[in-house]
Design a protein around this motif. Structure first.
Motif, short mmCIF file in Angstrom:
data_model
loop_
_atom_site.label_atom_id
_atom_site.label_comp_id
_atom_site.label_asym_id
_atom_site.label_seq_id
_atom_site.Cartn_x
_atom_site.Cartn_y
_atom_site.Cartn_z
N ARG A 249 20.17 40.68 17.37
CA ARG A 249 19.34 41.78 17.98
C ARG A 249 17.87 41.35 18.18
O ARG A 249 17.29 41.71 19.26
N TYR B 192 23.16 48.87 23.06
CA TYR B 192 23.25 47.58 22.37
C TYR B 192 24.50 47.21 21.45
O TYR B 192 24.59 46.03 21.18
N PRO C 232 13.64 51.27 23.70
CA PRO C 232 14.08 50.50 22.79
C PRO C 232 14.77 49.02 23.00
O PRO C 232 15.54 49.13 24.05
N THR C 233 14.51 48.01 22.18
CA THR C 233 15.35 46.94 22.20
C THR C 233 16.48 46.90 21.60
O THR C 233 16.52 47.94 20.81
N ALA C 234 17.26 45.92 21.33
CA ALA C 234 18.36 45.77 20.55
C ALA C 234 17.73 46.07 19.05
O ALA C 234 18.68 46.41 18.08
N ALA C 235 16.72 45.53 18.71
CA ALA C 235 16.29 45.38 17.43
C ALA C 235 15.89 46.76 17.00
O ALA C 235 15.50 47.03 15.66
N MET C 236 15.63 47.61 17.85
CA MET C 236 14.96 49.02 17.72
C MET C 236 16.25 50.11 17.70
O MET C 236 15.97 51.35 17.19
N VAL C 237 17.38 49.81 17.87
CA VAL C 237 18.37 50.60 17.61
C VAL C 237 19.32 50.02 16.50
O VAL C 237 19.60 48.75 16.37
N PRO C 238 19.98 50.94 15.67
CA PRO C 238 20.68 50.40 14.49
C PRO C 238 22.27 50.43 14.82
O PRO C 238 22.46 50.82 15.97
#
Lengths: 286, 156, 788
Positions: free
Chosen positions: B126, B139, C717-723
């Motif tokens: 991520r 994602y 959101p990026t991947a790091a901002m989505v759970p």
């Protein structure tokens, strides 16, 4: 999305770059990693006649650790974050740099480029202040060294003189009793720092004998935090002492306000992130 | 106009370009390699990621003249002899794409991520993909796709 | 076709990987900007830097003289292009409507409105020449807030819209709602702001116009969710050209989320310009242009009151909403804050009396129209926030107050108090129970209490939602102000060789319709999945259809296809009966064969029948050759998917940062054709709703400048901002279509924002927080804590 026209130069030596800078003066721009400059050019916020691309100057790249740490101005963030020598001698730097942008930005972006651009929200300036770095430059008058404390003069402004380019940055490796850490509150979209706090601490005989704190993101330029540093020096570096010292962070500092963080909030975060960086730095120093 | 020689997907190209030509425009407009996309003006979205000398870069934030003498790989050159790259396979197997627009940049960035870190945790995936934006998938399946590729590459 | 293929497992219900993908993962997609035509020119549009100004003069002479520039035009040159029409107006009330022109003429009303176009040999030259155009503006006062725009003294945007009011629309029974509120034990009030969002498909919008002087025909390649609608509107309303002289083609479309449904100024502009210069004209937005001029979503200011009894029963609801429509009325914008919002404000609850008043308002901002969920997220967010708000006042568990008020399974079809079509089917409690079970709710409150003792602030938010999908029934939508039908179409052909081609009027752009439709065809006709081809996007070879939005492709378009498949099977039975010398009434069709009832060996495969039908030498008397059927499906009702989402967060009180610890989604979209694709739709929808709760907001300053004007400022959101997202399903078929399906494209977005916000606000309960506005940015959370 489309830059204005310019003449392009790709010198292979520092001397050649300096003479091009002299020739074109204010109408010239240096292209390092390009991740600040090219977006500005594409949005036509930055227009000029001559672009001097210094990516082909190989002498500007590389990390040398032998008693002293020397990092070539055109060393990429990726090279820094993956340098075992830096991880061993100055872990804060690869750690902080790994928080810059994203992999693609770090594959192209350079330490020297970041310092010369002096973006008020870039991560490296805070770390450089905490580590008391020296910036080595070459210009028409030859070489000189600028103490990092004298380097950032205002928003996007440095003490680099016309015709000067950064060649390298030097730092002292961290030894026994020394610790440094960077704590960052990233902007949700750009991932620049809304507040970034870099702290360096030296412990001698159980007391803090030296402390340097650099704050980025919050004000028009990265700044040391003299009163917070002074408040910590001489203490035992306990959680209480750190909390007390961190309360001084942001004093006498101009603080920015935007849609992502107003002034009050940024001031509060300067304190929180200073506390967090100091806590981690002291832990490492012990 | 500036003369450049760029090797793209193993093929050498001699071209004349304006110095201001962005690498992404060079690839798309001059070489007709339209698998590399443009999604923003400011280097955030990653739709334009290609490899230059083996490392992922945003081709909208590099000039074509800077690629003079370089080896560039685009999405069109990632599969070998009709064999999909494990990351491409992962995106297909795990439904890692919907509209497909960001996908090519994601695949190129993920290939670089796995080259740098062959066994990433989900969290590392991520964070490692922070340079790419996807608006369709949320994602979850992109993470699964990259994990699939990592496992597949490890099994080789 | 061999007999073995009929023994294959059913395709429907299988999580097979998508047939769309091989081209897309190898860079061989074909998006509008990938298309090059011979002689193609490039357009760049000069956009107003002012949010409100009169245009005193425009000097294009220097730009026109710039080398490589083919032509420069201004709004004055193209007054023969009509202002863009408003296909969906608020129903039953006057609409003070104003549409934008291809280029502004005499005045601009928002930053980014086009004032001149340069057409040049390449896009670099076109961009350069923009800087050479001189425009003399007379700046005017600006208003960006919908409520302020209605106040006395506010600057007026359009002469026909006093107080900047586009419409005042209401639904429900005001007297009954007032009466219910008067009798309630308690009234819970809140002001709820649903902030403006920017849809942000990763592909911006663009188009290529090509006028063929030889045939007098126009072709438009475009980033469209609805090429037939674009064709119809361009021909009949905007350009006044015969419908058969214009063809719209949507190739691969890189995401849309509503924003590519509508008519935009650049579409007629490139067609018009192509005719003028005699060459094709391409225009692609930059991201900055996309943010300024393509439609935005949401932007409601709402005052809501809930009348509640002490036992938790909600007896009444009153809503007053200012809906910011932007500077002009966009294509479908009138229907979004009215029909698709007002009529579902009561959500999953049996609230007997409700009233909703909506004021649509002009401001000096980009037009607002449908964005994923379109009206339903605003309604769902409001009622779900208010249920929590009421639970807090009553000291009641948020799960219990929901159970207490759920519409019960035996109440379907359910008529709500605000005049919506009857909810088709539903069973809300099992989805809630499953979500609570997945979340470990039984233990959560105790964990939360213990965590609080250690200074950790955990919160859990529940969102039980219902939405309106398969938006169609023509008579209904027309009674709700939409200016056309919303049925859907499909043509199915079984070719001579037994291969099947389906031409659908829908316009998928990431939804995987090629895969799901092929799964259905394979099962229905008993042919190989790989022998089915699904075509869409070109008005020249697909039947008229209304496109892909409102979670309607499968529900309405798939049902049209099912009708055509049924017709094909009937015809196949007739032809097979003739070939077998059997009575047509005795024929059955199953597993790819038409056979005589009770004698399965007396059979003809679909391939044999298709060949016979295509050759046409031996057909029943009066039967036409070819297995070819076109159908139009207009459903009797919409569908009403539902579910419960739960989010668990931890808030750092020092910084206000919210950590999304878990996200759980239990959805009911009816039976699933392809669970892999359904899950992908749910994931993506959740990310967008969650992003509204956490990160995204379009911000205009008081001068009408879009501060969040690039992806540097607007936080996708990026991947790091989505759970990580945990999913499960319940299955309640819809009686409203032959497939029983409900639609899944928007559910995630409609469900998620309030799950997150309810969790954040629950976490902040120890600080006395009962409500805060979105997004829950660290600063917003921190200020909320510190203002208590």
């Amino acid at each position: 999305m489309i830059p204005s026209s310019f003449e392009y130069f790709a010198p292979t030596t520092v001397a050649e770059a300096v003479s091009l800078l002299q020739k074109y003066g204010d109408d010239a721009k240096i292209l390092a990693g390009g991740h600040s400059l090219l977006p500005a050019m594409k949005l036509r916020l930055s227009n000029f006649g001559a672009l001097i691309d210094i990516n082909k100057i190989h002498e500007l790249r590389g990390i040398h650790v032998d008693g002293n740490i020397s990092i070539g101005a055109m060393t990429t963030y990726h090279a820094i974050e993956s340098s075992d020598a830096l991880k061993a001698t100055c872990a804060i730097l690869p750690e902080a740099v790994s928080l810059v942008g994203d992999i693609q930005v770090r594959n192209r972006g350079t330490l020297g480029g970041s310092l010369a651009h002096a973006d008020p929200a870039a991560d490296p300036p805070a770390v450089m202040l905490a580590l008391d770095a020296h910036v080595h430059v070459t210009g028409p008058g030859g070489n000189r060294t600028i103490a990092i404390g004298d380097f950032f003069t205002d928003m996007l402004t440095t003490s680099l003189q016309p015709g000067e380019i950064i060649t390298s940055i030097t730092l002292n490796p961290l030894g026994a009793g020394e610790g440094a850490a960077y704590s960052k509150f990233p902007h949700p979209a750009s991932r620049y720092a809304i507040v970034g706090a870099a702290a360096y601490v030296k412990l001698e005989g159980g007391k803090v004998s030296a402390c340097r704190i650099g704050i980025t993101g919050a004000g028009p330029k990265a700044e040391r935090q003299a009163s917070a540093e002074a408040a910590l020096i001489g203490t035992d570096g306990s959680a209480e002492a750190i909390a007390k010292a961190a309360e001084h962070a942001g004093e006498n500092m101009d603080v920015l306000s935007d849609i992502h963080a107003g002034e009050d909030y940024r001031r509060a975060m300067i304190k929180v992130y200073t506390r967090r960086a100091l806590t981690a730095a002291v832990e490492r120093a012990r | 106009m500036t003369a450049i020689t760029v090797t793209v997907n193993g093929k050498q190209h001699h071209s004349e370009v304006e110095p201001r030509t962005l690498l992404v425009h060079y690839l798309r407009e001059h070489l007709n390699l339209t698998g590399t996309h443009i999604g923003c003006d400011t280097s955030q979205c990653g739709a334009c990621v290609v490899h230059v000398n083996g490392e992922s870069v945003k081709s909208c934030t590099m000039l074509a003249v800077q690629a003079d003498g370089a080896n560039v790989t685009t999405i069109e050159g990632l599969a070998h002899n009709g064999q999909l790259h494990p990351v491409q396979e992962g995106f297909w197997e795990k439904h890692g794409l919907q509209c497909g627009y960001c996908t090519t940049g994601f695949i190129m960035a993920a290939a670089d991520l796995l080259q740098k870190n062959p066994h990433p945790t989900d969290d590392e995936i991520r964070h490692g993909m922070e340079g790419n934006l996807c608006r369709c998938t949320g994602y979850e399946n992109i993470v699964r796709a990259i994990r699939y590729a990592s496992e597949k590459m490890a099994a080789k | 076709m061999t007999a073995e293929t009929t023994l294959k497992p059913r395709m429907v219900g299988q999580a097979i990987k998508r047939r769309e993908d091989p081209q897309l993962i190898t860079g061989r997609g074909n998006y509008v900007d990938d298309i090059k035509l011979t002689g193609m020119t490039h357009a760049a549009i000069l956009r107003s830097p002012y949010a409100h100004a009169n245009i005193k003069s425009i000097d294009t002479s220097k730009a026109a003289a710039h080398p490589g520039v083919v032509a420069v035009f201004t709004g004055a040159d193209m007054l023969d292009i009509n202002p863009l029409p408003y296909a969906w107006q608020a129903a039953g009330v006057p609409n003070n409507a104003n549409g934008p022109r291809a280029l502004a003429h005499e005045a601009v009303h928002f930053v980014g409105e086009g004032v001149a176009v340069v057409i040049a040999e390449d896009r670099y030259i076109a961009r350069d020449a923009l800087d050479l155009i001189e425009v003399d503006y007379e700046p005017l006062d600006v208003v960006v807030d919908a409520e302020e725009a209605t106040q006395p003294g506010a600057v007026q945007l359009h002469e026909n819209a006093p107080n900047n009011i586009v419409f005042e629309w209401q639904c429900g029974d005001k007297a009954k709602a007032d009466d219910a509120m008067a009798k309630a034990d308690m009234i819970v009030k809140e002001r709820i702001i649903n902030q403006r969002l920017i849809p942000t498909p990763m592909e911006t919008r663009g188009c290529i116009g090509h006028y063929n002087g030889g045939t007098d025909e126009y072709t438009l390649w475009m980033t469209s969710q609805a090429p037939h609608v674009h064709k119809l509107v361009l021909a009949a309303f905007v350009m006044g050209i015969p419908e058969h002289k214009i063809r719209c083609i949507a190739p691969n479309v890189g995401g849309a989320f509503g924003a590519k449904i509508f008519m935009y100024s650049d579409y007629p502009l490139v067609l018009w310009a192509s005719k003028r210069i005699g060459r094709p004209v391409k225009y692609m937005e930059d991201r900055s242009e996309n943010y300024k001029q393509t439609t935005h979503g949401r932007d409601h200011i709402t005052d809501v009151e809930l009348g509640v009894m002490k036992d938790g029963k909600v007896v009444g609801m009153r809503v007053h909403t200012y809906a910011n429509m932007g500077a002009y009325l966009s294509t479908a914008s009138g229907g979004i804050p009215t029909t698709l919002y007002g009529r579902i404000i009561t959500g999953v609850y049996d609230i007997p009396a409700a009233h909703c008043l909506v004021k649509g308002v002009y401001t000096n901002t980009a037009m607002v129209d449908a964005y994923r969920g379109a009206g339903r997220p605003e309604a769902s967010y409001m009622i779900e926030r208010m249920m929590d708000r009421a639970a807090v006042e009553l000291n009641m568990d948020p799960a219990d107050i929901r159970r207490k008020n759920f519409i019960q399974p035996d109440q379907f079809p359910y008529h709500n108090a605000v005049g919506l079509l009857p909810y088709d089917s539903g069973n809300y409690e099992p989805a809630l129970d499953r979500a609570l079970e997945m979340a470990g709710y039984a233990n959560f409150r105790q964990q939360q209490a213990e965590a609080r003792k250690q200074g950790k602030y955990l919160g859990l938010g529940i969102s039980s939602y219902v939405e309106i999908c398969g938006v169609a029934p023509t008579a209904w939508v027309m009674s709700e102000g939409w200016g056309a039908g919303l049925w859907e179409s499909a043509n199915v052909k079984v070719q001579l060789t037994g291969k099947v081609t389906v031409f659908t009027g829908t316009m998928p752009h990431g939804q995987g319709v090629e895969t799901t439709f092929a799964q259905i065809v394979a099962d229905e006709l008993g042919v190989g999945y790989d022998d089915v081809d699904i075509k869409y996007g070109d008005t020249a070879n697909t039947p008229m259809g209304y496109g892909t939005y409102g979670s309607r492709s499968l529900v309405v378009g798939g049902s049209a296809m099912k009708k055509s498949l049924d017709k094909i099977k009937e015809k196949a039975k007739r032809i097979a009966a003739h070939l077998l010398e059997a009575n047509p009434a005795d024929m059955e069709f199953a597993d790819g064969k038409a056979f005589v009832k009770g004698s399965p060996d007396r059979a003809k495969t679909i391939a044999e029948i298709a060949a016979a039908a295509a050759v046409g030498a031996n057909l029943p008397p009066g039967e036409e050759p070819f297995l070819d059927a076109t159908s139009y499906y207009d459903p009797p009702n919409c569908t009403f998917p539902f579910g419960t989402h739960i989010c668990i967060v931890e808030v750092d009180p020092d910084t206000g940062r919210v950590d999304l610890k878990r996200y759980i989604a239990v959805d009911d979209c009816g039976p699933q054709i392809n669970p892999l694709i359904v899950e992908g739709q749910i994931h993506g929808g959740i990310a967008q709703g969650l992003a509204q709760a956490m990160y995204e907001r379009a911000v205009y300053d008081e001068n009408g400048q879009l501060i969040s004007g690039t992806l540097m400022d607007y936080a996708i959101p990026t991947a790091a901002m989505v759970p990580h997202i945990e999913t499960d399903y319940t299955v309640t078929p819809s009686p409203a279509n032959p497939l029983g399906v409900k639609g899944a494209g928007e559910a995630g977005t409609i469900a998620s924002a309030q799950a997150v916000m309810n969790a954040v606000i629950d976490a902040l309960a120890p600080f006395g927080v009962k409500h805060m506005q979105m997004p829950a940015t660290p600063e917003n959370v921190w200020k909320t804590i510190h203002s208590k």
